[in-house]
Write a protein that holds these residues in place. Structure first.
Motif, short mmCIF file in Angstrom:
data_model
loop_
_atom_site.label_atom_id
_atom_site.label_comp_id
_atom_site.label_asym_id
_atom_site.label_seq_id
_atom_site.Cartn_x
_atom_site.Cartn_y
_atom_site.Cartn_z
N GLY A 94 12.40 14.91 -4.01
CA GLY A 94 12.81 13.79 -3.65
C GLY A 94 12.40 13.42 -2.09
O GLY A 94 12.34 12.50 -1.62
N ALA A 95 12.27 14.76 -1.28
CA ALA A 95 11.83 14.73 0.36
C ALA A 95 10.44 14.23 0.22
O ALA A 95 9.94 13.56 0.86
CB ALA A 95 12.09 15.90 0.86
N LEU A 96 9.52 14.86 -0.73
CA LEU A 96 8.10 14.67 -0.66
C LEU A 96 7.93 13.02 -1.34
O LEU A 96 6.91 12.66 -0.38
CB LEU A 96 7.59 15.39 -1.71
N GLN A 97 8.64 12.63 -1.89
CA GLN A 97 8.48 11.22 -2.38
C GLN A 97 8.94 10.14 -1.12
O GLN A 97 8.08 9.42 -0.89
CB GLN A 97 9.39 11.02 -3.56
N THR A 98 10.04 10.47 -0.50
CA THR A 98 10.33 9.65 0.73
C THR A 98 9.12 9.83 1.74
O THR A 98 8.67 8.77 2.50
CB THR A 98 11.63 10.43 1.33
N PHE A 99 8.45 11.01 1.99
CA PHE A 99 7.38 11.25 3.11
C PHE A 99 6.21 10.36 2.73
O PHE A 99 5.41 9.86 3.27
CB PHE A 99 7.35 12.70 3.24
N ASN A 100 6.14 10.28 1.32
CA ASN A 100 4.68 9.75 0.81
C ASN A 100 5.05 8.22 0.89
O ASN A 100 3.97 7.62 1.37
CB ASN A 100 4.61 10.14 -0.74
N ILE A 101 6.30 7.86 0.53
CA ILE A 101 6.45 6.40 0.88
C ILE A 101 6.35 6.05 2.37
O ILE A 101 5.84 4.80 2.72
CB ILE A 101 7.95 5.82 0.14
N GLU A 157 0.70 -1.13 -0.08
CA GLU A 157 -0.05 -0.06 0.13
C GLU A 157 0.86 1.38 -0.10
O GLU A 157 0.45 2.41 -0.55
CB GLU A 157 -0.84 -0.15 1.34
N ARG A 158 2.13 1.24 0.67
CA ARG A 158 2.95 2.47 0.64
C ARG A 158 3.44 2.94 -0.65
O ARG A 158 3.83 3.94 -0.63
CB ARG A 158 3.84 2.07 1.55
N MET A 159 3.35 2.03 -1.63
CA MET A 159 3.77 2.47 -2.91
C MET A 159 2.63 2.78 -3.96
O MET A 159 2.92 3.20 -4.94
CB MET A 159 4.63 0.95 -3.46
N GLN A 160 1.41 2.74 -3.45
CA GLN A 160 0.15 3.02 -4.08
C GLN A 160 0.21 4.42 -4.42
O GLN A 160 0.52 5.34 -3.64
CB GLN A 160 -0.89 2.51 -3.67
N GLY A 161 0.03 4.73 -5.69
CA GLY A 161 0.02 6.25 -6.27
C GLY A 161 1.32 7.25 -5.84
O GLY A 161 1.46 8.19 -6.15
N VAL A 162 2.37 6.36 -5.55
CA VAL A 162 3.71 7.18 -5.61
C VAL A 162 4.48 7.06 -6.88
O VAL A 162 4.60 5.92 -7.44
CB VAL A 162 4.67 6.34 -4.40
N ASN A 163 4.70 8.23 -7.61
CA ASN A 163 5.38 8.38 -8.70
C ASN A 163 6.72 8.51 -8.64
O ASN A 163 7.23 8.82 -7.60
CB ASN A 163 4.79 9.24 -9.47
N GLY A 164 7.58 8.09 -9.78
CA GLY A 164 9.01 8.29 -9.44
C GLY A 164 9.37 9.81 -9.77
O GLY A 164 8.60 10.55 -10.06
N SER A 165 10.41 9.94 -9.27
CA SER A 165 11.09 11.30 -9.28
C SER A 165 11.14 11.78 -10.82
O SER A 165 11.69 11.22 -11.54
CB SER A 165 12.49 11.48 -8.72
N ALA A 166 10.55 13.16 -11.00
CA ALA A 166 10.50 13.75 -12.27
C ALA A 166 12.07 14.24 -12.72
O ALA A 166 12.49 14.14 -13.86
CB ALA A 166 9.71 15.16 -12.11
N ILE A 167 13.04 14.44 -11.77
CA ILE A 167 14.36 14.80 -12.16
C ILE A 167 14.97 13.62 -12.35
O ILE A 167 15.81 13.48 -13.30
CB ILE A 167 14.87 15.30 -10.78
#
Length: 396
Positions: A126-133, A5-15
């Protein structure tokens, strides 16, 4: 296939996706946060590496301590922290495989699913992605050209009682904006008053072109709730992935335990190279030199923007860091502009990736001035200027 579930909706980094474009040498990239390749201290690193492998290979090629290579941690305490107005013991310092690992470890130690984490808006993606995961609930703190406004931050802290606040107070990514001294003092005060962890991410502060150096938030910390993240990615080498953090001994110990199952320890040789670089007092002169390089690159880009961009594009001249943040009129879509720009061999990062509020940031984008030579900066900005003017005509 079963996906957590933690990876649902998490997209890869645009950079990270942008890096796929860099295989094309014709692409003028204003996208990543890459240091200039001519700013890598290659000769010093080569000399240090040869000596380390000659004299200490039996130690450096073996397993190491999870806490980090001892000479590096000592060098950080003796060579880096005093200049930031800080003192620490070894128990307060952990070596990291890049600051991104530090964010991940803090989340593992502090954040439960659904916990509120305050983030600047816009903020480092990158931080936003980490917090979302980590399944945090992200609450945005408005960021202004003069940084964080204390009244807005304090209202959000009172309302949401967050477990953590993530900030880049100096030359923020993506904006390069700076939060003032009063904001820094207030953040440390709120950390103590509300028992809130503050992550002070500090990778760009030494890349200052003008103005006076500001004290860290950590230097005002009275509760031990502020953890400072220090990286050598922008000053020495991003590829070496060497960073450290300084914080409360209990938090550092918990992060160390989490790191044991993440990578056992950061690469010894890379840590040793940075330790030698610090102990030989090479960093101050190197930073002075590369700051001049980046100041020139920033001036070249700003001058080109003043010449080629329409006057309705909003931006601030940076006094440090690696980025220029641009805002287009309402109704513009920088992601669509990006597609057209890539077709003309120019890349940047659409700003929407840096926002947590749905629908915000569509009309913004970030430019990096450090990675391209002067001629390509001017050519790329001219291309973007032409594209902006053409698109404006099409929108009439």
């Amino acid at each position: 296939m079963h996906i957590a579930e933690r990876m649902q909706g998490v997209n890869g980094s645009a950079i990270r996706e942008l890096f796929k474009l860099l295989g094309d040498p014709e692409i003028i990239s204003f996208g990543g946060g890459n240091p200039a390749k001519e700013c890598f201290p290659k000769e010093d690193i080569e000399k240090i590496t040869d000596e380390l492998l000659r004299d200490k290979s039996d130690v450096l090629l073996q397993y190491g301590a999870t806490e980090g290579y001892l000479p590096l941690r000592k060098a950080y305490i003796e060579k880096i922290l005093p200049d930031l107005g800080l003192t620490a013991e070894l128990e307060n310092v952990l070596a990291l495989t890049g600051s991104m690992q530090g964010l991940d470890l803090i989340c593992k130690v502090v954040v439960n699913p659904g916990d509120v984490v305050l983030v600047e808006e816009p903020s480092f993606l990158g931080a936003l992605q980490t917090f979302n995961i980590a399944q945090a609930k992200l609450v945005p703190v408005p960021l202004h050209t003069d940084g964080i406004h204390v009244d807005e931050l304090e209202a959000l802290v009172r309302e949401y009682r967050p477990v953590m606040f993530y900030t880049i107070p100096t030359f923020q990514n993506p904006t390069s904006w700076v939060s003032g001294i009063e904001a820094r003092k207030a953040i440390a005060r709120l950390a103590a008053e509300y028992d809130m962890i503050v992550i002070e991410d500090d990778p760009y502060a030494s890349l200052r072109f003008s103005g006076e150096k500001l004290p860290t938030i950590k230097s005002f910390d009275t509760s031990g709730n502020v953890i400072l993240m220090s990286s050598f990615s922008k000053t020495i080498s991003p590829g070496m992935r060497v960073a450290l953090c300084c914080g409360n001994a209990e938090l550092i110990r918990k992060m160390t335990i989490a790191k044991q199952s993440a990578d056992t320890h950061s690469p010894n040789l890379n840590q040793a190279i940075i330790a030698e670089y610090l102990n030989r007092d090479l960093l101050p002169e190197h930073i002075a030199e590369i700051s001049k390089v980046y100041a020139h690159s920033a001036s070249v880009m700003i001058e080109a923007m003043e010449e080629y961009f329409p006057d309705w594009v909003e931006y601030e001249k940076p006094i440090g860091g690696l980025f220029i943040w641009c805002t287009l009129p309402e109704g513009w879509d920088a992601s669509e502009l990006f597609k057209k720009a890539v077709a003309r061999k120019v890349a940047f990062v659409p700003g929407v990736s840096f926002f947590t509020t749905p629908g915000k940031g569509n009309n913004t984008f970030r430019l990096n001035f450090s990675a391209e030579p002067e001629e390509r900066i001017r050519r790329g900005i001219r291309t973007l200027g032409d594209l902006l003017k053409e698109t404006a005509e099409e929108m009439k």
